[in-house]
Design an enzyme around this catalytic site. Structure first.
Site, short mmCIF file in Angstrom:
data_model
loop_
_atom_site.label_atom_id
_atom_site.label_comp_id
_atom_site.label_asym_id
_atom_site.label_seq_id
_atom_site.Cartn_x
_atom_site.Cartn_y
_atom_site.Cartn_z
N LYS A 250 -0.11 3.69 -2.45
CA LYS A 250 -1.17 4.80 -2.45
C LYS A 250 -0.59 6.17 -2.28
CE LYS A 250 -4.29 1.43 -0.77
NZ LYS A 250 -4.52 0.37 0.24
N LYS B 288 2.84 6.61 5.41
CA LYS B 288 1.70 5.37 4.94
C LYS B 288 2.51 4.11 5.52
CE LYS B 288 -1.55 3.76 2.99
NZ LYS B 288 -1.78 2.72 3.74
N SER C 26 -6.14 3.15 4.64
CA SER C 26 -5.52 2.34 3.48
C SER C 26 -6.54 1.41 2.62
CB SER C 26 -4.58 1.41 3.85
OG SER C 26 -3.71 0.77 2.98
N SER D 17 0.83 -1.30 0.04
CA SER D 17 -0.08 0.02 0.00
C SER D 17 0.79 1.27 -0.04
CB SER D 17 -1.05 -0.08 1.15
OG SER D 17 -2.03 -0.79 1.09
#
Length: 395
Positions: free
Chosen positions: A67, A226, A119, A64
Site C-alpha cells: 500500500k 506502514k 490498511s 500490506s
C-alpha cells in the site's frame, strides 16, 4: 531567443548525463544491528544511501507494505478532493478493512487515510478502480512507477498486498520506494498521522481510525510508515523516524519482533551515520571564481570522512554563433560554470552545481522535489533549470 535556447540546450546535455546519486551502500562499514527478520534494510531518506541491509535483494511476499506504492501512485495520479465510489468488487474485500458500504462515496484523501492507517483492503480496491479505471489498470501504473524509480526486484499484482503469485518485492526496494514516497508532502503527512476522523454518510457517527503503526507511539521521532501481515508473508513493517533533521526508514520482512528490531535499526543509523555537511550554498571554491549553487549533506560514519573526496569539473567556455550574423557572443547572465562531484571510496554519491561569482543562482529544490537514482538527479536538476529559465526569460 533561439540563440539563447540553443546555448542552454548544449549545456543541459552534460548535466543530465550525471550518474545516479546516493547509491553507495554502507554494508560492511560498521557491524549491523541484530534483528529477527528474514530480510531487512535501513535507508537515509534524503540521500537514498542504504545504511544496512540483510538479504536486502531477496524477493519475498510483502503483504500490506504494497500500500506504500498504492498510496504514492494514487497521490501522483489522482485528485485528493475527488469522490471515490465503492463498487461491488471493492465492497467487503477480504482481510483488513475500513468497512465501507456498497455505493458509499468518500474523498480520495480520506480513502488514503483509511488505506494507510487501518490498511483497508476495501479502500485499496476502491482507490485503484477510481484512479486506474480498473484494478488491472492501476496495477500497470504501480509497475510503471516501480520501473521509473529503479525497483529492479519488485512486481505488483494487486493494490492491497493479499498473497498472489508474481506479487513480491525486497527490503532494499521497499526502502528506496519509501524514501521516494516520503519526499511527497501528502504521503508524508498521512503516514505520520496517529488518529484520523472522516465523515460517514451512512451513520450518525464519524469514522475514527487509529494508526496500526505502533512505532508512532513507541519510538521518539517516529513519523511513518506502514504495517503488513498475511499468513504467507508473516509480519512485515516499514517505519521511519526523524532526529536532528535526518530522516531514516527501516524495513523488515517476516520478523516476529519487528517493533524492537526497528528501534535497534533506527538507533543504529542515527548513532553511526549522522548527516554531515559537506558544502554550503554560495560557498567560494578555493582558487577559482566560482561558488557552490546549493549545499550538500550526506550520512557518514566517522571512519568514512577521510574517504570522501571532491572533484571540481568546469564546463568549457561555450561560444555560439549568432543567427543574425558572424559575430560570436555569450550570455553574461548565464552563470553555470560546472559541478563538484562527491565521491566516497571512488563511488559517486552526489553532485552540486557551481556558478560564476555574481551570477544568478537558482533556489535549491524543495526536499519533496528530489527523488532517488537517475530520476532524482534529473528531477533535482530540472527544478534548478526551471528557475534559471524563469529568471532569464522574465521581462
Amino acid at each position: 531567443m533561439r540563440k539563447l535556447m540553443k546555448f542552454m540546450a548544449c549545456m543541459l546535455v552534460p548535466l543530465f548525463l550525471f550518474p545516479s546519486i546516493g547509491l553507495a551502500e554502507a554494508q560492511g562499514t560498521i557491524p549491523g544491528p541484530s534483528n529477527h527478520a528474514q530480510s531487512a534494510a535501513l535507508i537515509d531518506v534524503t540521500s537514498g544511501r542504504i545504511l544496512y541491509s540483510k538479504d536486502g535483494d531477496k524477493e519475498l511476499r510483502i503483504a500490506s507494505l504494497t500500500k506504500i506504492m498504492t498510496a504514492i501512485v494514487a497521490i501522483e495520479h489522482g485528485k485528493l478532493d475527488d469522490k471515490v465510489k465503492v463498487t461491488s468488487s471493492a465492497f467487503a474485500k477480504e482481510g483488513s478493512s475500513i468497512y465501507l458500504k456498497l455505493g458509499e462515496e468518500m474523498t480520495l484523501e480520506n480513502m488514503l487515510y483509511g488505506l494507510m492507517l487501518r490498511s483497508g483492503n476495501d479502500a485499496a480496491s476502491a482507490i485503484a478502480e477510481h484512479v486506474g479505471g480498473s484494478e488491472e489498470g492501476f496495477v500497470l501504473l504501480m509497475n510503471k512507477k516501480a520501473e521509473q524509480i529503479g525497483l529492479t526486484h519488485s512486481h505488483f499484482m494487486n493494490p492491497h498486498g493479499l498473497d498472489a503469485d508474481g506479487h513480491y518485492s525486497t527490503a532494499n526496494d521497499l526502502a528506496r520506494l519509501t524514501a521516494y514516497a516520503l519526499k511527497n508532502p501528502v504521503f508524508k503527512r498521512i503516514v505520520a498521522t496517529e488518529n484520523k476522523s472522516a465523515p460517514n454518510p451512512n451513520e450518525s457517527w464519524e469514522y475514527s481510525w487509529q494508526n496500526k503503526n505502533k512505532m508512532l507511539r513507541l519510538y521518539e521521532g517516529a513519523d511513518g510508515v506502514k504495517t503488513g501481515y498475511t499468513k504467507k508473508a508473516f509480519r512485515c513493517l516499514v517505519s521511519s523516524a526523524t532526529r536532528n533533521g535526518q530522516q531514516l526508514a527501516a524495513v523488515t520482512l517476516n520478523d516476529g519482533d519487528d517493533w524492537n528490531d526497528h528501534a535497534r535499526m533506527l538507533n543504529f543509523g542515527f548513532e553511526n551515520f549522522p548527516l554531515v555537511e559537506i558544502a554550503k550554498k554560495e560557498q567560494p571554491v578555493q582558487n577559482t571564481d566560482v561558488v557552490t549553487g546549493r549545499g550538500f549533506t550526506y550520512p557518514l560514519a566517522k571512519s568514512e570522512t577521510s574517504s570522501l573526496t571532491k572533484k571540481l569539473i568546469l564546463l568549457d567556455n561555450r561560444v555560439q554563433e549568432s543567427t543574425e550574423g558572424d559575430a560570436k557572443t555569450t550570455d553574461p547572465t548565464f552563470g553555470l560554470a560546472g559541478r563538484i562531484d562527491m565521491q566516497l571510496d571512488g563511488k559517486l554519491v552526489g553532485s552540486i552545481p557551481v556558478y560564476r561569482k555574481g551570477s544568478y543562482i537558482p533556489p535549491e529544490p524543495k526536499t519533496e522535489d528530489a527523488t532517488l537514482g537517475g530520476i532524482g538527479e534529473i528531477s533535482t536538476w530540472a527544478s534548478a533549470w526551471r528557475a534559471v529559465l524563469s529568471h532569464l526569460l522574465s521581462p
